[in-house]
Design a protein around this motif. Structure first.
Motif, PDB file in Angstrom:
ATOM      1  N   LEU A  79      49.077  37.421  27.022  1.00 56.93           N
ATOM      2  CA  LEU A  79      48.757  36.944  28.365  1.00 56.93           C
ATOM      3  C   LEU A  79      47.282  36.612  28.495  1.00 56.93           C
ATOM      4  N   GLY A  80      46.993  35.520  29.183  1.00 54.98           N
ATOM      5  CA  GLY A  80      45.619  35.182  29.532  1.00 54.98           C
ATOM      6  C   GLY A  80      45.364  35.623  30.972  1.00 54.98           C
ATOM      7  N   ILE A  81      44.246  36.315  31.183  1.00 57.45           N
ATOM      8  CA  ILE A  81      43.891  36.792  32.522  1.00 57.45           C
ATOM      9  C   ILE A  81      42.856  35.831  33.107  1.00 57.45           C
ATOM     10  N   PRO A  82      43.222  35.072  34.133  1.00 55.48           N
ATOM     11  CA  PRO A  82      42.296  34.059  34.660  1.00 55.48           C
ATOM     12  C   PRO A  82      41.121  34.653  35.445  1.00 55.48           C
ATOM     13  N   TYR A  83      39.993  33.988  35.349  1.00 58.37           N
ATOM     14  CA  TYR A  83      38.812  34.263  36.175  1.00 58.37           C
ATOM     15  C   TYR A  83      38.293  35.690  36.074  1.00 58.37           C
ATOM     16  N   GLY A  84      38.120  36.133  34.837  1.00 56.03           N
ATOM     17  CA  GLY A  84      37.473  37.413  34.601  1.00 56.03           C
ATOM     18  C   GLY A  84      38.255  38.599  35.137  1.00 56.03           C
ATOM     19  N   TYR A  85      37.516  39.655  35.483  1.00 54.20           N
ATOM     20  CA  TYR A  85      38.180  40.876  35.964  1.00 54.20           C
ATOM     21  C   TYR A  85      38.892  40.667  37.300  1.00 54.20           C
ATOM     22  N   GLY A  90      33.883  23.228  25.161  1.00 56.36           N
ATOM     23  CA  GLY A  90      33.040  24.313  25.640  1.00 56.36           C
ATOM     24  C   GLY A  90      33.677  24.993  26.842  1.00 56.36           C
ATOM     25  N   GLY A  91      32.956  25.949  27.417  1.00 57.18           N
ATOM     26  CA  GLY A  91      33.477  26.679  28.570  1.00 57.18           C
ATOM     27  C   GLY A  91      34.504  27.708  28.161  1.00 57.18           C
ATOM     28  N   THR A  92      35.369  28.071  29.091  1.00 54.83           N
ATOM     29  CA  THR A  92      36.438  29.020  28.803  1.00 54.83           C
ATOM     30  C   THR A  92      37.760  28.502  29.358  1.00 54.83           C
ATOM     31  N   PHE A  93      38.746  28.462  28.515  1.00 56.56           N
ATOM     32  CA  PHE A  93      40.091  28.011  28.862  1.00 56.56           C
ATOM     33  C   PHE A  93      40.684  28.860  29.985  1.00 56.56           C
ATOM     34  N   LEU A  94      40.262  30.128  30.049  1.00 54.37           N
ATOM     35  CA  LEU A  94      40.830  31.058  31.027  1.00 54.37           C
ATOM     36  C   LEU A  94      40.056  31.116  32.341  1.00 54.37           C
ATOM     37  N   GLY A  95      38.880  30.526  32.373  1.00 58.72           N
ATOM     38  CA  GLY A  95      38.033  30.687  33.547  1.00 58.72           C
ATOM     39  C   GLY A  95      37.329  32.032  33.508  1.00 58.72           C
ATOM     40  N   SER A  96      36.285  32.164  34.301  1.00 54.08           N
ATOM     41  CA  SER A  96      35.484  33.384  34.270  1.00 54.08           C
ATOM     42  C   SER A  96      35.006  33.716  35.676  1.00 54.08           C
ATOM     43  N   SER A  97      34.453  34.889  35.824  1.00 46.99           N
ATOM     44  CA  SER A  97      33.812  35.284  37.075  1.00 46.99           C
ATOM     45  C   SER A  97      32.839  36.406  36.760  1.00 46.99           C
ATOM     46  N   ARG A  98      31.898  36.606  37.668  1.00 47.85           N
ATOM     47  CA  ARG A  98      30.962  37.721  37.525  1.00 47.85           C
ATOM     48  C   ARG A  98      31.362  38.841  38.481  1.00 47.85           C
ATOM     49  N   GLY A  99      30.880  40.026  38.194  1.00 48.53           N
ATOM     50  CA  GLY A  99      31.110  41.141  39.104  1.00 48.53           C
ATOM     51  C   GLY A  99      32.272  42.020  38.691  1.00 48.53           C
ATOM     52  N   SER A 100      32.244  43.242  39.230  1.00 46.50           N
ATOM     53  CA  SER A 100      33.251  44.239  38.856  1.00 46.50           C
ATOM     54  C   SER A 100      34.394  44.260  39.862  1.00 46.50           C
ATOM     55  N   GLN A 101      35.472  44.883  39.453  1.00 45.35           N
ATOM     56  CA  GLN A 101      36.619  45.132  40.313  1.00 45.35           C
ATOM     57  C   GLN A 101      36.925  46.626  40.238  1.00 45.35           C
ATOM     58  N   ASP A 102      37.767  47.096  41.121  1.00 41.62           N
ATOM     59  CA  ASP A 102      38.139  48.499  41.129  1.00 41.62           C
ATOM     60  C   ASP A 102      38.850  48.861  39.817  1.00 41.62           C
ATOM     61  N   ASP A 113      34.806  49.377  28.956  1.00 43.35           N
ATOM     62  CA  ASP A 113      34.695  50.780  28.544  1.00 43.35           C
ATOM     63  C   ASP A 113      35.129  51.704  29.680  1.00 43.35           C
ATOM     64  N   ALA A 114      34.781  51.338  30.919  1.00 41.97           N
ATOM     65  CA  ALA A 114      35.227  52.116  32.080  1.00 41.97           C
ATOM     66  C   ALA A 114      36.749  52.063  32.213  1.00 41.97           C
TER      67      ALA A 114
END
Length: 435
Positions: free
Chosen positions: A111-117, A143-155, A184-185
């Motif tokens: 599975l690919g997880i879109p847009y980071g966490y 270039g770039g990422t096929f899955l998309g990315s985002s910054r920042g954490s989630q719960d 790691d968390a």
């Protein structure tokens, strides 16, 4: 557990489907044993210390395929997430992980997880993407990422809930310092729940600031793409009387791209990096050195890393991005302004170039492509063996597994007394300091 001991989910109960050898000299690659270790500190000083004290040397676990694996490949579900800023080679790593899981081990559900966490937080509504060899076979060309990315954490608890609800056995996280701390968390929460989910980091940071490892993927492409830009900046500078070109490159806390680009295209006269302290004014200041350069050659090329010279701003930036990093003030525009003020009334032409986002989104070059594939394959082998909370990486030019907790303790920076920085000074001809 020793300093570099890799955590495991438990005893491996399945035989690897890889038809490898355990016999030397039969011209077939041998399985790697957990007992295969590589000494971390290769200096004679450390060798003599261990001889004198009788201490066992600090060793790293060699990366590679194990004869016995933890997961039953036919019933394994893996997932891939990409986080943080763009960097050359992300798609190569995604492709390598998918191909390795599918063709080496026979894992069918990836599975690919879109847009980071964000993709692990059901409230965001991104869903999952099913990854197959056919779907990813050409993505390395872009270039770039096929899955998309985002910054920042989630719960963290919600993310682990999502992994468990979808019966995900392995999570590959491709990202830099913040991403690795995040995964790691996730691994710690998984351990608390006594769940059998492997989490693996593949270190991606264009700034090359992950500690302990030789190099992050994408870094080499970054200064490769920057090199012709520096060549063109030099052409701009020499095309005018007292022409000055300022090129701002990435490097929030570490100046490896700026320094490496200057070495690879040796037309640069000044390199300013976050690790150095320098003053603008005074007889020993940067502006005086620039003045002398123009008197001598009538042109100058300046490369500045984005995080350099932040001490020169009267007000410190208190703004942080979604990843928690302080947003630096624009040193490139600041330098252009200060240089303009210093040479006011003189015949000086200043050109300012910021190619950062073009460099970030470039596809990986050939050397980085090789590196990305090998990192991906080693990550797959470690995960299938049930290892967890580790990064697939290269240390002392050997592929090894390193605990995530060890590479995220601090950022790697240029050693200002080291040979690498001395090479930069030799190439540019700039002084050791402008303090």
């Amino acid at each position: 557990m020793g300093k570099f001991q890799i955590e495991s989910l438990g005893m491996p109960h399945y035989k690897s489907p890889l038809k490898l050898s355990t016999v030397k000299g039969d011209n077939i690659f041998d399985f790697v044993s957990d007992a295969d270790r590589l000494v971390f500190d290769q200096s004679m000083e450390y060798y003599n210390h261990c001889l004198k004290t009788g201490e066992a040397p600090l060793c790293l676990e060699k990366a590679g395929p194990r004869q016995d694996i933890f997961f039953d490949a036919q019933n394994t579900t893996a997932a891939i997430v990409t986080c943080g800023g763009l960097c050359p080679g992300i798609n190569n790593v995604i492709r390598g992980v998918v191909m390795g899981l599918h063709y080496f081990y026979g894992v069918k559900k990836i599975l690919g997880i879109p847009y980071g966490y964000e993709g692990l937080n059901p409230e965001k509504g991104h869903g999952f993407v099913e990854l197959t060899p056919d779907k990813v076979k050409d993505i390395h060309q872009f270039g770039g990422t096929f899955l998309g990315s985002s910054r920042g954490s989630q719960d963290v608890s919600k993310m682990v809930d999502t992994l468990q609800a979808n019966n995900i056995d392995i999570l590959f996280a491709i990202g830099g310092d913040g991403t690795l701390k995040g995964v790691d968390a996730i691994g710690q929460e998984i351990k608390k729940r006594n769940a059998k989910i492997s989490v693996v980091g593949i270190p991606k940071t264009i700034d090359n600031d992950i500690d302990l490892i030789d190099e992050s993927f994408g870094f080499e492409t970054a200064f490769d793409v920057a090199s012709p830009i520096l060549r063109d900046a030099h052409n701009e500078a020499t095309g005018a009387f007292n022409g000055i070109s300022i090129v701002k490159l990435m490097g929030r806390d570490s100046g490896f791209i700026a320094a490496s680009a200057a070495l690879s295209m040796p037309v640069v006269n000044f390199v300013l990096v976050p690790e150095m302290d320098f003053s603008l004014e005074g007889e020993k200041g940067f502006l005086k050195a620039l003045e002398q350069r123009l008197e001598l050659k009538r042109h100058a090329v300046i490369v500045v890393a984005e995080g350099a010279g932040q001490h020169l701003f009267q007000e410190k930036s208190g703004v942080k991005d979604a990843s928690g990093n302080v947003k630096h003030k624009d040193i490139g525009l600041f330098l252009k302004e200060k240089i303009g003020e210093h040479f006011k009334g003189s015949s000086v032409t200043i050109k300012y170039i910021d190619p950062s986002y073009i460099i970030r989104s470039a596809p990986a070059n050939s050397s980085d492509s090789v590196y990305c594939s090998r990192l991906a394959y080693h990550a797959v082998h470690g995960a299938m063996a049930g290892k967890t909370r580790f990064v697939s990486s290269k240390v002392n030019n050997k592929y090894v597994y390193v605990p995530i907790s060890e590479v995220t303790q601090k950022r790697k920076e240029i050693d200002m007394e080291g040979e690498f920085w001395f090479s930069v000074l030799q190439s540019t001809g700039q002084p050791f300091s402008w303090a």
